[in-house]
Design a protein around this motif. Structure first.
Motif, mmCIF file in Angstrom:
data_model
loop_
_atom_site.group_PDB
_atom_site.id
_atom_site.type_symbol
_atom_site.label_atom_id
_atom_site.label_comp_id
_atom_site.label_asym_id
_atom_site.label_seq_id
_atom_site.Cartn_x
_atom_site.Cartn_y
_atom_site.Cartn_z
ATOM 1 N N THR A 94 2.500 -0.035 12.539
ATOM 2 C CA THR A 94 2.036 0.158 11.168
ATOM 3 C C THR A 94 2.924 1.171 10.462
ATOM 4 O OG1 THR A 94 -0.248 -0.266 11.866
ATOM 5 C CG2 THR A 94 0.069 0.781 9.728
ATOM 6 N N SER A 95 3.402 0.808 9.289
ATOM 7 C CA SER A 95 4.272 1.690 8.522
ATOM 8 C C SER A 95 3.543 2.167 7.275
ATOM 9 C CB SER A 95 5.559 0.961 8.118
ATOM 10 O OG SER A 95 6.336 1.767 7.253
ATOM 11 N N SER A 96 3.771 3.425 6.917
ATOM 12 C CA SER A 96 3.175 3.984 5.700
ATOM 13 C C SER A 96 4.079 3.759 4.493
ATOM 14 C CB SER A 96 2.903 5.482 5.873
ATOM 15 O OG SER A 96 4.109 6.178 6.182
ATOM 16 N N ASP A 97 5.268 3.202 4.721
ATOM 17 C CA ASP A 97 6.176 2.900 3.605
ATOM 18 C C ASP A 97 5.663 1.691 2.824
ATOM 19 O OD1 ASP A 97 7.799 4.928 4.515
ATOM 20 O OD2 ASP A 97 9.099 3.596 5.670
ATOM 21 N N SER A 98 5.989 1.641 1.546
ATOM 22 C CA SER A 98 5.604 0.520 0.692
ATOM 23 C C SER A 98 6.856 -0.219 0.223
ATOM 24 C CB SER A 98 4.808 1.018 -0.520
ATOM 25 O OG SER A 98 3.591 1.597 -0.099
ATOM 26 N N SER A 104 9.612 -6.001 3.264
ATOM 27 C CA SER A 104 8.752 -5.664 4.405
ATOM 28 C C SER A 104 9.088 -6.531 5.611
ATOM 29 C CB SER A 104 7.279 -5.839 4.018
ATOM 30 O OG SER A 104 6.906 -4.935 3.010
ATOM 31 N N TYR A 137 -2.062 -4.033 3.072
ATOM 32 C CA TYR A 137 -0.974 -4.277 4.032
ATOM 33 C C TYR A 137 -0.578 -5.752 3.979
ATOM 34 C CZ TYR A 137 -2.435 0.237 5.906
ATOM 35 O OH TYR A 137 -2.767 1.577 6.038
ATOM 36 N N ARG A 201 2.002 -1.646 1.896
ATOM 37 C CA ARG A 201 2.376 -1.237 3.249
ATOM 38 C C ARG A 201 2.509 -2.477 4.139
ATOM 39 N NH1 ARG A 201 -1.098 4.313 4.520
ATOM 40 N NH2 ARG A 201 -0.557 5.397 2.570
#
Length: 211
Positions: A94-98, A104, A137, A201
């Motif tokens: 899981t990435s917190s970047d958007s 993605s 997400y 995300r």
């Protein structure tokens, strides 16, 4: 003619029975053999099952060692990369970047993975327990042509009976992608459509590593 017979008879009587010394092969050999035969028979038949029992124990411990080795390989060498969470035969990051949907997917691809593909409610429950309910997400699900032809990034067949759409979803008739989002305690987590160029995300997915 009587003298040889007397001499032979006397010699036989004077021979100690228990001495074990062979002075006349024709008589003493037979006597010694018959007296020793029961002893040899007793030795060979004292533990008739010992070789079989020993072989059974050997086979048992060999099978035990094989089962232990298989179990050890499965637990030690089936693993996920650092910071990835395991579930079943797959690993999740899981990435917190958007970013947009395409970017993605590129980020996941650089990690040797792809965007999240959900195959069961159990899998979704595991994932959502690790997510921030205030964020959305991207899933690896999109409709490139906008005609309701939903496609998973890993070519998993889309099954409309195994989905988790929020009420009134999917909606829209343009190029759409799908996000996993939380709609309060009543509706909980579910799928919603979103423009593919929106920033959300991401969750990456890959198979476990087998070394």
């Amino acid at each position: 003619m009587a003298l040889p017979n007397i001499y032979t008879d006397v010699n036989f009587k004077n021979q100690p029975i228990s001495s074990g010394i062979i002075s006349d092969s024709s008589s003493c050999t037979v006597s010694d053999s018959s007296s020793a035969l029961p002893k040899k028979t007793t030795i060979h038949t004292s533990n008739p099952g010992f070789p079989t029992l020993r072989l059974a124990f050997l086979i048992f411990f060999l099978l035990l060692a094989i089962l232990f080795s298989v179990s050890l390989i499965d637990k030690v060498w089936s693993c996920c990369p650092k910071n990835w969470k395991p579930f079943g035969s797959r690993c999740y990051f899981t990435s917190s970047d958007s970013a947009s949907w395409n970017k993605s997917e590129e980020k996941c691809s650089r990690r040797g993975a792809h965007l999240l593909v959900i195959r069961s409610q159990e899998e979704q429950d595991f994932i959502t327990n690790t997510l921030n309910p205030r964020a959305a997400y991207y899933l690896g699900l999109s409709d490139p042509e906008g005609y309701g032809q939903w496609q998973w990034v890993d070519q998993t067949p889309y099954d409309q009976n195994a989905t988790s759409w929020h009420p009134d979803e999917p909606s829209g008739n343009m190029e759409l992608c799908v996000v996993l989002s939380y709609h309060g305690n009543v509706k909980g987590w579910g799928w919603s459509v979103a423009p593919c160029d929106g920033d959300h995300r991401l969750v990456c997915e890959m198979m476990r590593l087998y070394l």
